[in-house]
Design a protein around this motif. Structure first.
Motif, PDB file in Angstrom:
ATOM      1  N   LEU A 197       0.842  -1.196   0.000  1.00  0.00           N
ATOM      2  CA  LEU A 197       0.000   0.000   0.000  1.00  0.00           C
ATOM      3  C   LEU A 197       0.873   1.239   0.000  1.00  0.00           C
ATOM      4  O   LEU A 197       1.909   1.273   0.662  1.00  0.00           O
ATOM      5  N   GLU A 198       0.417   2.243  -0.745  1.00  0.00           N
ATOM      6  CA  GLU A 198       1.205   3.473  -0.837  1.00  0.00           C
ATOM      7  C   GLU A 198       0.388   4.636  -0.300  1.00  0.00           C
ATOM      8  O   GLU A 198      -0.739   4.844  -0.739  1.00  0.00           O
ATOM      9  N   PHE A 218       6.389   1.863   5.922  1.00  0.00           N
ATOM     10  CA  PHE A 218       7.506   2.684   6.390  1.00  0.00           C
ATOM     11  C   PHE A 218       7.104   4.117   6.729  1.00  0.00           C
ATOM     12  O   PHE A 218       7.937   4.974   6.935  1.00  0.00           O
ATOM     13  N   VAL A 219       5.802   4.371   6.759  1.00  0.00           N
ATOM     14  CA  VAL A 219       5.336   5.695   7.172  1.00  0.00           C
ATOM     15  C   VAL A 219       5.191   5.669   8.684  1.00  0.00           C
ATOM     16  O   VAL A 219       4.316   5.000   9.210  1.00  0.00           O
ATOM     17  N   SER A 277       7.451 -10.345   4.205  1.00  0.00           N
ATOM     18  CA  SER A 277       8.283  -9.712   5.230  1.00  0.00           C
ATOM     19  C   SER A 277       7.811  -8.275   5.488  1.00  0.00           C
ATOM     20  O   SER A 277       7.889  -7.785   6.608  1.00  0.00           O
ATOM     21  N   GLY A 278       7.278  -7.598   4.445  1.00  0.00           N
ATOM     22  CA  GLY A 278       6.743  -6.245   4.638  1.00  0.00           C
ATOM     23  C   GLY A 278       5.584  -6.266   5.620  1.00  0.00           C
ATOM     24  O   GLY A 278       5.486  -5.444   6.521  1.00  0.00           O
ATOM     25  N   ASN A 279       4.699  -7.273   5.444  1.00  0.00           N
ATOM     26  CA  ASN A 279       3.558  -7.419   6.348  1.00  0.00           C
ATOM     27  C   ASN A 279       4.010  -7.723   7.767  1.00  0.00           C
ATOM     28  O   ASN A 279       3.506  -7.164   8.739  1.00  0.00           O
ATOM     29  N   MET A 280       4.991  -8.649   7.864  1.00  0.00           N
ATOM     30  CA  MET A 280       5.521  -9.023   9.192  1.00  0.00           C
ATOM     31  C   MET A 280       6.155  -7.795   9.845  1.00  0.00           C
ATOM     32  O   MET A 280       5.986  -7.539  11.025  1.00  0.00           O
ATOM     33  N   SER A 305       5.538  -4.561   9.329  1.00  0.00           N
ATOM     34  CA  SER A 305       4.614  -3.545   9.834  1.00  0.00           C
ATOM     35  C   SER A 305       3.854  -4.059  11.051  1.00  0.00           C
ATOM     36  O   SER A 305       3.604  -3.303  11.983  1.00  0.00           O
ATOM     37  N   TYR A 306       3.520  -5.371  11.061  1.00  0.00           N
ATOM     38  CA  TYR A 306       2.805  -5.910  12.219  1.00  0.00           C
ATOM     39  C   TYR A 306       3.688  -5.817  13.476  1.00  0.00           C
ATOM     40  O   TYR A 306       3.283  -5.266  14.496  1.00  0.00           O
ATOM     41  N   LEU A 307       4.924  -6.334  13.345  1.00  0.00           N
ATOM     42  CA  LEU A 307       5.806  -6.363  14.517  1.00  0.00           C
ATOM     43  C   LEU A 307       6.166  -4.945  14.966  1.00  0.00           C
ATOM     44  O   LEU A 307       6.172  -4.631  16.149  1.00  0.00           O
ATOM     45  N   TYR A 308       6.448  -4.074  13.982  1.00  0.00           N
ATOM     46  CA  TYR A 308       6.834  -2.704  14.311  1.00  0.00           C
ATOM     47  C   TYR A 308       5.695  -2.000  15.054  1.00  0.00           C
ATOM     48  O   TYR A 308       5.900  -1.290  16.028  1.00  0.00           O
ATOM     49  N   SER A 309       4.461  -2.281  14.581  1.00  0.00           N
ATOM     50  CA  SER A 309       3.314  -1.645  15.230  1.00  0.00           C
ATOM     51  C   SER A 309       3.175  -2.154  16.662  1.00  0.00           C
ATOM     52  O   SER A 309       2.801  -1.420  17.562  1.00  0.00           O
ATOM     53  N   LYS A 310       3.520  -3.434  16.888  1.00  0.00           N
ATOM     54  CA  LYS A 310       3.400  -4.010  18.243  1.00  0.00           C
ATOM     55  C   LYS A 310       4.518  -3.483  19.147  1.00  0.00           C
ATOM     56  O   LYS A 310       4.288  -3.097  20.290  1.00  0.00           O
ATOM     57  N   ILE A 311       5.737  -3.476  18.612  1.00  0.00           N
ATOM     58  CA  ILE A 311       6.883  -3.038  19.430  1.00  0.00           C
ATOM     59  C   ILE A 311       6.695  -1.591  19.863  1.00  0.00           C
ATOM     60  O   ILE A 311       7.013  -1.200  20.974  1.00  0.00           O
TER      61      ILE A 311
END
Ligand SMILES: Cc1cc2nc3c(=O)[nH]c(=O)nc-3n(C[C@H](O)[C@H](O)[C@H](O)COP(=O)(O)OP(=O)(O)OC[C@H]3O[C@@H](n4cnc5c(N)ncnc54)[C@H](O)[C@@H]3O)c2cc1C
Length: 499
Positions: free
Chosen positions: A258-259, A307-308, A403-406, A408-414
């Motif tokens: 998604l952009e 990456f936003v 890996s992009g999905n993983m 963003s998911y992990l980054y959002s959780k961390i």
């Protein structure tokens, strides 16, 4: 539905609206909501430019067609677009050529030329007032290493027989390192266009607004669609919801990224009319808006959503004098830069993944899907087939998207407890539930569950537009937790027992 507008002053003391310039044209409650069980030959889900265009093509087929829209017609992606009608699409022909071959990129080019011709003839034949203007398209770069992409696009276009002019300056005087100009392209007001189409088709098709589809089942070759807790039986379904989240086996998250882009409208007193896009980082995109008031639209900083991070900061470069509107928008980028349009499983159609070029591709979607339903040939049906074969280059993108999905998911959780931007936002835990709280100027608290109902990512607060945005697949929620953009189909309202 929520028409939640936010106003603040710009540098000249005027109000800046946190909404798009096109949202002024949305009609509230123009069509009633579905209140009783019904049946139809064809149900179209989604009333953006794709759903309305498809309904337009199906209106005189003798089939009973109904269209279900969860908010107001046009109120999601279509109302936040830049509305250029062009085949000079940001280097897309080169990208397609690199994945497949030149013949495929030329086929895509011809599809866009045909779609432009078709769109213009619909506007002419139906006498639609949608501020259509001819506007030459520019594609340019100020980055040495990216000039070759523009030259490649030039070469493909020339091979197709298109007139291409080389330029070192835009019509507003902006000097560029290298660019090209093409003619035969347009701009319009997309909401005036689909409002007019809706009026034309309403005598043939039942349109329902504020009617949210929550379930699709199939029993004995018949679809049972649940919307507003009411069942609708249909033999054919066309999913035009932008992100087709009903279709789990299609595995959309690993087929696309998604952009997200950031856009402003400025009052403009020039007589310029052109549209332009750059391939620099950050990129920019420009167009002018004719209407009762003239505006210049400037889009910048298109980024892969994963990456936003600090959403607010992306708006900062746009905040200058004369600014009247400020908004963001997200579109779906497919792994091979070709949309997914066509039959996914028997009598179930989708149209999505326009790679930010939905004005032309939605018109194609309407024509392709209606042709298939009516057993007619369409020369572009194979090119856009949602189950088209992968090649090695597209297969290699799967690990990237997974890996992009993983990520963003992990980054959002961390980062979920991080107080991203401002003191008036708090992420906390209430009775075991992660909760986001926004405090308005008077101290009033707006609490939401900080978890996207789509796939469970934690949300990011968008301080400019006052929304909670999902960094994984772009769902957005207002301060009260109402879902204002999919793929989530559910709200995130939080009821605090202490309140
Ligand atoms: C920043 C940006 C700039 C762009 N600029 C251009 C441009 O200049 N030119 C161009 O050609 N394209 C452009 N695009 C692309 C274009 O705007 C989109 O591709 C297009 O608007 C998508 O239209 P749509 O009808 O498929 O989706 P939408 O407009 O999102 O419509 C989907 C509809 O489905 C409804 N819906 C969702 N779920 C349900 C449900 N469960 N039940 C019922 N209804 C539901 C939604 O409410 C919505 O109204 C741009 C995109 C972006 C992000």
């Amino acid at each position: 539905m929520s028409f939640f507008y936010i106003f603040t002053h710009n540098n000249t003391g005027d109000y800046v609206k946190r909404q798009s310039v096109w949202e002024e044209y949305l009609k509230k409650n123009n069509f009633s909501e579905l209140t009783e069980e019904t049946n139809a030959d064809i149900v179209i889900i989604g009333g953006g430019i794709t759903g309305i265009s498809t309904a337009y093509y199906l209106r005189k087929t003798g089939k009973k067609v109904i269209l279900l829209e969860k908010n107001a017609i046009g109120s999601e992606t279509t109302s936040r677009t830049t509305g250029k009608i062009t085949f000079l699409q940001d280097g897309i022909l080169t990208k397609i050529k690199n994945i497949y071959d030149e013949a495929t990129s030329l086929e895509y080019y011809h599809s866009q030329k045909d779609a432009i011709k078709e769109l213009i003839s619909i506007i002419d034949d139906e006498h639609i007032d949608c501020d259509l203007c001819s506007a030459d398209s520019y594609f340019f770069s100020n980055t040495k290493s990216k000039i070759k992409e523009i030259k490649s696009e030039r070469d493909i276009l020339k091979k197709a027989g298109e007139q291409v002019f080389e330029i070192d300056r835009l019509p507003d005087g902006l000097k560029v390192s290298y660019g090209i100009r093409c003619i035969g392209t347009y701009v319009f007001n997309p909401i005036k266009y689909i409002n007019a189409l809706s009026e034309l088709i309403k005598n043939y098709i039942n349109i329902y607004e504020n009617t949210k589809v929550t379930k699709i089942d199939k029993v004995n070759n018949q679809y049972i669609i649940t919307a507003n807790n009411i069942e609708i039986k249909a033999s054919t379904i066309v999913v035009c919801t932008h992100y087709p989240y009903f279709l789990l086996p299609f595995m959309m998250p690993i087929k696309c990224s998604l952009e997200k882009s950031f856009i402003a409208a400025y009052q403009d007193h020039s007589d310029l009319n052109f549209s332009a896009i750059s391939n620099d980082k950050p990129n920019i995109s420009i167009r002018y808006v004719e209407g009762t008031k003239r505006f210049k639209l400037l889009l910048t900083n298109s980024q892969n959503l994963a990456f936003v991070n600090a959403i607010d900061k992306n708006f900062n470069p746009l905040k200058t004098d004369n600014i009247s509107y400020l908004w963001s928008n997200t579109d779906i980028i497919t792994k091979d830069y070709l949309p997914y349009i066509g039959e996914l499983s028997p009598s179930l159609y989708i149209a999505t993944g326009y790679n930010t070029w939905g004005m032309t591709n939605s018109t194609l979607a309407g024509s392709i899907i209606s042709n298939i339903i009516m057993n007619k040939n369409n020369q572009y049906a194979d090119l856009f087939h949602p189950k088209r074969r992968s090649n090695i280059k597209t297969l290699l993108k799967y690990p990237l998207y997974i890996s992009g999905n993983m990520y963003s998911y992990l980054y959002s959780k961390i980062n979920k407890n991080k107080n991203w931007y401002q003191e008036n936002v708090l992420i906390t835990n209430i009775n075991g539930v992660s909760v986001g709280i926004y405090f308005d100027e008077s101290g009033r608290q707006f609490k939401v569950k900080n978890k996207c109902p789509h796939l469970g990512c934690s949300l990011i607060f968008n301080g400019e537009e006052k929304t909670w945005d999902c960094p994984c697949h772009a769902s957005r929620f207002d301060l009260k937790g109402n879902c204002i953009s999919g793929p989530s189909n559910y709200n995130i309202s939080f009821q605090d027992e202490n309140n």
